[in-house]
Design a protein around this motif. Structure first.
Motif, PDB file in Angstrom:
ATOM      1  N   THR A  71      -0.138 -14.084  -0.123  1.00 13.65           N
ATOM      2  CA  THR A  71      -0.059 -13.129   1.019  1.00 13.65           C
ATOM      3  C   THR A  71      -0.954 -11.726   0.610  1.00 13.65           C
ATOM      4  N   LYS A  72      -1.837 -11.157   1.440  1.00  9.21           N
ATOM      5  CA  LYS A  72      -2.398  -9.687  -0.003  1.00  9.21           C
ATOM      6  C   LYS A  72      -1.432  -8.940   0.473  1.00  9.21           C
ATOM      7  N   GLN A 109       1.763  -9.836  -0.983  1.00  9.04           N
ATOM      8  CA  GLN A 109       2.645 -10.020  -1.734  1.00  9.04           C
ATOM      9  C   GLN A 109       1.807 -10.125  -3.125  1.00  9.04           C
ATOM     10  N   GLY A 125      -0.155 -17.492   7.465  1.00  7.29           N
ATOM     11  CA  GLY A 125      -1.632 -15.873   8.043  1.00  7.29           C
ATOM     12  C   GLY A 125      -2.419 -16.643   7.100  1.00  7.29           C
ATOM     13  N   GLU A 126      -3.502 -15.199   6.842  1.00  5.52           N
ATOM     14  CA  GLU A 126      -4.261 -15.230   6.086  1.00  5.52           C
ATOM     15  C   GLU A 126      -3.884 -15.207   4.724  1.00  5.52           C
ATOM     16  N   ASN A 127      -4.164 -15.628   3.938  1.00  8.42           N
ATOM     17  CA  ASN A 127      -3.736 -15.723   2.261  1.00  8.42           C
ATOM     18  C   ASN A 127      -4.762 -14.925   1.257  1.00  8.42           C
TER      19      ASN A 127
END
Length: 400
Positions: free
Chosen positions: A140-141, A143, A322-324
């Motif tokens: 994820t953003k 992370q 979710g968004e990666n």
């Protein structure tokens, strides 16, 4: 004491290239100072030897100066494409931050800062941030932000500067060795031999320093980010590394049995990850990663060592939904980056791929012949062994 000796060892890597111009200059100065009456026969021999050393060192200096060390393979980001990433790299941490000169998206799993020399002398190097596209498509953003911070942020201490010097020396030496090994000139062979000798000793000596470097940066992240977020990043990193090694790339290689042309792995990655990396597999791999031991490479701490340093006892599977980060950071450039990386990979793999496909085609033809033979008459000996081997390799397990 160990770090001081490591720093001294690190400095010894510089004379591998800088020694040549220094020797050439020293001999030239010595020759200029010894101009006088005609020397004796012995003196002439010494003079010729000095001139030979000076010319040899001078030629090596020119060779090293003319070397061009290429940037790592991948897709460099333009200044406009870097804007979302630049905002991500505005880290609110009270530490030293190594800002990169270049950002390159690669096909490998990594978030790494490398120092790329401009020529054969490791001076005025370029700092290059390498972002693996599989990594960005998995994290994820948030992370990814931890991964970037873990790579760029350094404790502003003498110990860290010594550790960082060892990391950079190892990095540069490996790049030089790779460049010189593929050349066939005398100068390249000399430098390849010198770097091979240096790395064989330096890598064994510096393994504890490289391991401490990772643990130091883990501790720094723990002071800047919540422990749960750091642990989630470590879990995602461990899962992705094993997924690529044991599931993704083996599945891509399997397609050589049926497809004459290489596939588009980066375009396929996100879908395959979601399909193959189930919750059950994630739980199993995290549990197994907690019991991993060193496998000959002591330069990287095990996951359990990293958790112990952070004061954590358990690790849960990460949230990968979710968004990666690739979608969030690369935005409109993502599709062109995927296309370019796949195009480069397919060009590089095409000859090997077609060779493997031809072998599989020959094996399939041989398997069909042996199966027809087995229907009409009893086969035994080498034919039976070959039939069993080919069936196991080419047929589904239930059919084999």
């Amino acid at each position: 004491l160990y770090l001081s000796l490591t720093a001294l060892f690190t400095l010894l890597g510089q004379p591998l290239s800088l020694g040549f111009p220094l020797v050439a200059r020293a001999v030239l100065v010595d020759l200029a100072g010894s101009i006088g009456p005609a020397p004796s026969a012995t003196g002439w021999l010494g003079l010729v030897a000095q001139i030979g050393v000076m010319v040899g060192a001078g030629l090596m200096t020119v060779f090293l100066w003319r070397q061009k060390i290429p940037l790592p393979l991948g897709r460099p980001l333009t200044a406009e494409e870097r804007l979302p990433l630049d905002r991500l790299m505005r880290l609110q941490v009270d530490t030293s931050v190594s800002h990169p000169n270049e950002v390159i998206v690669t096909e490998s799993h990594q978030i790494a800062l490398t120092s790329v020399p401009r020529n054969g002398f490791a001076l005025f190097n370029r700092r290059v941030l390498l972002l693996g596209l599989p990594t960005l498509q998995t994290l994820t953003k948030d992370q990814a932000k931890i991964g970037v911070a873990h790579t760029l942020c350094r404790p502003n201490t003498l110990k860290d500067r010594l550790l960082r010097a060892a990391v950079l020396q190892s990095d540069c030496a490996h790049q030089y060795q790779a460049v010189y090994r593929i050349q066939h000139t005398i100068g390249a062979r000399i430098m390849a031999a010198l770097y091979s000798l240096f790395l064989s000793v330096f890598e064994s000596w510096s393994q504890p320093a490289l391991r401490w470097d990772v643990l130091e940066r883990d501790s720094l992240m723990n002071r800047s980010v919540s422990l749960d977020n750091v642990l989630e990043f470590l879990a995602a990193d461990a899962l992705l590394r094993r997924y690529l090694e044991e599931m993704f790339w083996p599945a891509i290689a399997e397609t050589t049995k049926h497809d004459a042309q290489p596939p588009h792995p980066q375009a396929m990655f996100y879908r395959m990850l979601r399909e193959q990396l189930t919750k059950e597999i994630s739980n199993q791999w995290i549990a197994e990663a907690m019991h991993e031991t060193h496998s000959g490479d002591d330069s990287k701490p095990t996951l359990s060592e990293r958790l112990a340093e952070l004061g954590a006892r358990r690790l849960d599977p990460p949230n990968l939904g979710g968004e990666n980060a690739a979608e969030a950071l690369l935005r409109e450039a993502l599709s062109s980056i995927i296309e370019q990386l796949d195009k480069t990979w397919r060009q590089r793999m095409r000859h090997h791929w077609q060779s493997e496909y031809s072998k599989h085609a020959e094996n399939r033809a041989r398997l069909s012949a042996l199966r027809r033979l087995a229907v009409t008459e009893c086969i035994h000996g080498q034919d039976a062994i070959e039939l069993a081997r080919l069936a196991k390799h080419l047929l589904p397990s239930e059919e084999a």
